[in-house]
Scaffold this active site. Sequence first.
Site, short mmCIF file in Angstrom:
data_model
loop_
_atom_site.label_atom_id
_atom_site.label_comp_id
_atom_site.label_asym_id
_atom_site.label_seq_id
_atom_site.Cartn_x
_atom_site.Cartn_y
_atom_site.Cartn_z
N ARG A 181 0.83 -1.23 0.00
CA ARG A 181 0.00 0.00 0.00
C ARG A 181 0.86 1.26 0.00
O ARG A 181 0.55 2.25 0.67
CB ARG A 181 -0.95 0.03 1.20
N SER A 230 -10.13 0.42 4.37
CA SER A 230 -9.31 0.00 5.52
C SER A 230 -8.66 1.22 6.17
O SER A 230 -7.96 1.98 5.50
CB SER A 230 -8.23 -0.97 5.07
N GLU A 300 -3.64 3.61 7.12
CA GLU A 300 -3.60 3.40 5.67
C GLU A 300 -4.27 4.61 4.99
O GLU A 300 -3.82 5.10 3.97
CB GLU A 300 -4.32 2.11 5.28
C1 LIG Z 1 -15.47 0.69 0.52
C2 LIG Z 1 -14.01 0.81 0.24
C3 LIG Z 1 -13.27 -0.34 -0.03
C4 LIG Z 1 -11.89 -0.25 -0.30
N1 LIG Z 1 -11.21 -1.40 -0.58
C5 LIG Z 1 -9.88 -1.33 -0.88
C6 LIG Z 1 -9.14 -2.52 -1.19
O1 LIG Z 1 -9.64 -3.63 -1.21
N2 LIG Z 1 -7.82 -2.38 -1.50
C7 LIG Z 1 -7.19 -1.17 -1.51
O2 LIG Z 1 -6.01 -1.11 -1.82
N3 LIG Z 1 -7.87 -0.04 -1.21
C8 LIG Z 1 -9.19 -0.08 -0.90
N4 LIG Z 1 -9.88 1.06 -0.60
C9 LIG Z 1 -9.15 2.35 -0.54
C10 LIG Z 1 -9.12 3.14 -1.86
O3 LIG Z 1 -10.22 2.82 -2.68
C11 LIG Z 1 -7.82 2.91 -2.64
O4 LIG Z 1 -6.69 3.30 -1.89
C12 LIG Z 1 -7.82 3.70 -3.96
O5 LIG Z 1 -6.75 3.25 -4.76
C13 LIG Z 1 -7.71 5.21 -3.76
O6 LIG Z 1 -7.97 5.83 -5.01
P1 LIG Z 1 -8.65 7.27 -5.08
O7 LIG Z 1 -8.75 7.65 -6.51
O8 LIG Z 1 -9.92 7.29 -4.32
O9 LIG Z 1 -7.53 8.15 -4.38
P2 LIG Z 1 -7.68 9.25 -3.23
O10 LIG Z 1 -8.33 8.65 -2.04
O11 LIG Z 1 -8.31 10.48 -3.79
O12 LIG Z 1 -6.15 9.54 -2.91
C14 LIG Z 1 -5.35 8.54 -2.30
C15 LIG Z 1 -3.87 8.95 -2.43
O13 LIG Z 1 -3.50 8.92 -3.80
C16 LIG Z 1 -2.98 10.18 -4.22
N5 LIG Z 1 -3.38 10.38 -5.62
C17 LIG Z 1 -4.62 10.37 -6.14
N6 LIG Z 1 -4.58 10.57 -7.47
C18 LIG Z 1 -3.27 10.73 -7.79
C19 LIG Z 1 -2.55 10.99 -9.01
N7 LIG Z 1 -3.18 11.13 -10.18
N8 LIG Z 1 -1.20 11.10 -8.96
C20 LIG Z 1 -0.54 10.97 -7.78
N9 LIG Z 1 -1.14 10.73 -6.61
C21 LIG Z 1 -2.50 10.61 -6.61
C22 LIG Z 1 -3.58 11.21 -3.27
O14 LIG Z 1 -2.76 12.36 -3.16
C23 LIG Z 1 -3.60 10.40 -1.97
O15 LIG Z 1 -2.32 10.41 -1.36
C24 LIG Z 1 -11.25 1.01 -0.31
C25 LIG Z 1 -12.01 2.17 -0.05
C26 LIG Z 1 -13.34 2.08 0.22
C27 LIG Z 1 -14.12 3.34 0.48
#
Ligand SMILES: Cc1cc2nc3c(=O)[nH]c(=O)nc-3n(C[C@H](O)[C@H](O)[C@H](O)COP(=O)(O)OP(=O)(O)OC[C@H]3O[C@@H](n4cnc5c(N)ncnc54)[C@H](O)[C@@H]3O)c2cc1C
Length: 321
Positions: A181, A230, A300
């Site tokens: 992660r 998480s 996380e």
């Molecule tokens: C119901 C639920 C279930 C989930 N299950 C999982 C799972 O099974 N496995 C898992 O790994 N995660 C899970 N997550 C967490 C989340 O979905 C992941 O971490 C996802 O990859 C985050 O993507 P996001 O676009 O929402 O990023 P954000 O939450 O908007 O940002 C997360 C991080 O990424 C950075 N970021 C975003 N876009 C960019 C970019 N273009 N360039 C550089 N940095 C960037 C941001 O600055 C921040 O540090 C879950 C979340 C929820 C709500």
Amino acid sequence: MSEAIAERWLGATAAGEVRGRLIPGQLLSSVTWFRVGGPAELMFQPADAEDLAFFLKALPADAPVTVVGLGSNLLVRDGGIDGVVIRLPMKGFGKVEHLGGARLQVGASVPDKKLAEVAAKHSIGGFSFLTGIPGGIGGALRMNAGAHGSEMKDLVREVRAVDRQGTRHTLTLEEMGYAYRHSGAAKDLIFTSVIMEGELADEAQIRAQMADVVAHREKAQPIREKTGGSTFKNPEGTSAWKVVDQAGCRGYVVGGAKMSELHCNFMLNTGDASAHDLELLGETVRAKALAATGIQLDWEIKRIGKFAGAPIAPFLGEPVG
Ligand SMILES: Cc1cc2nc3c(=O)[nH]c(=O)nc-3n(C[C@H](O)[C@H](O)[C@H](O)COP(=O)(O)OP(=O)(O)OC[C@H]3O[C@@H](n4cnc5c(N)ncnc54)[C@H](O)[C@@H]3O)c2cc1C
């Protein structure tokens, strides 16, 4: 209004050449899955990677820049975020192209679920786990998102990015510095697209795997709630939810924030939680977990922005609450 703000940040000439959208004071609670978070001083949605690079070059070097994706892993504090918040829109960053064989070129704002769907359509296996992750590809690249024994690291071949000075880069898998992660790639890099590669497989089999992923989520996770997934990383040798449970924190409540009864490593906004409630809940659980099990839980979820009132001191060893 946008124009005046853009000129203040960039100067009139550069502001006139920016093609993307500038939104002053955008409330980040409208972006995050938790539905909390104060305003971005200025949000910028670039038209494409070139526009993003131009904007970052023109922006004064001391202006803070934060990137957000679909907000599914973010706890934005109630005081909001100073400086510029960059959000890559679907237009300009939302395409998936089949490059032949099992390779896909993917824009950073493509939702994970959509990518899994396109991969299945081209009979490309290895992407099914993404169908259950509610973020976008930019966030998945930064977080090395993963589930069911697979993670982004397995699929990433080459990542395009822009740095804070507006210089464009291409990174290899090794340069993404992946761990659990986590990506060790420079913190200022904004990922704009990626080439990913799976393995050719039977479409029906891929779709069966995707259905399993969805069924598992429906049963085991509060996926229809306001949550950030998480809360804590799994500690070495155990699962974070087990530690939270052993500490007696399943269902634990602080204000409008609660540890889910269904999956106790998920925090929920039960209705009117503030970011303060959620962060205090997380820090309290960390303290209780350490006292009960001797294990230190690490966040996380990414916590960003300013506190609206008194800051919450990170828990450093003394139990709180
Ligand atoms: C119901 C639920 C279930 C989930 N299950 C999982 C799972 O099974 N496995 C898992 O790994 N995660 C899970 N997550 C967490 C989340 O979905 C992941 O971490 C996802 O990859 C985050 O993507 P996001 O676009 O929402 O990023 P954000 O939450 O908007 O940002 C997360 C991080 O990424 C950075 N970021 C975003 N876009 C960019 C970019 N273009 N360039 C550089 N940095 C960037 C941001 O600055 C921040 O540090 C879950 C979340 C929820 C709500």
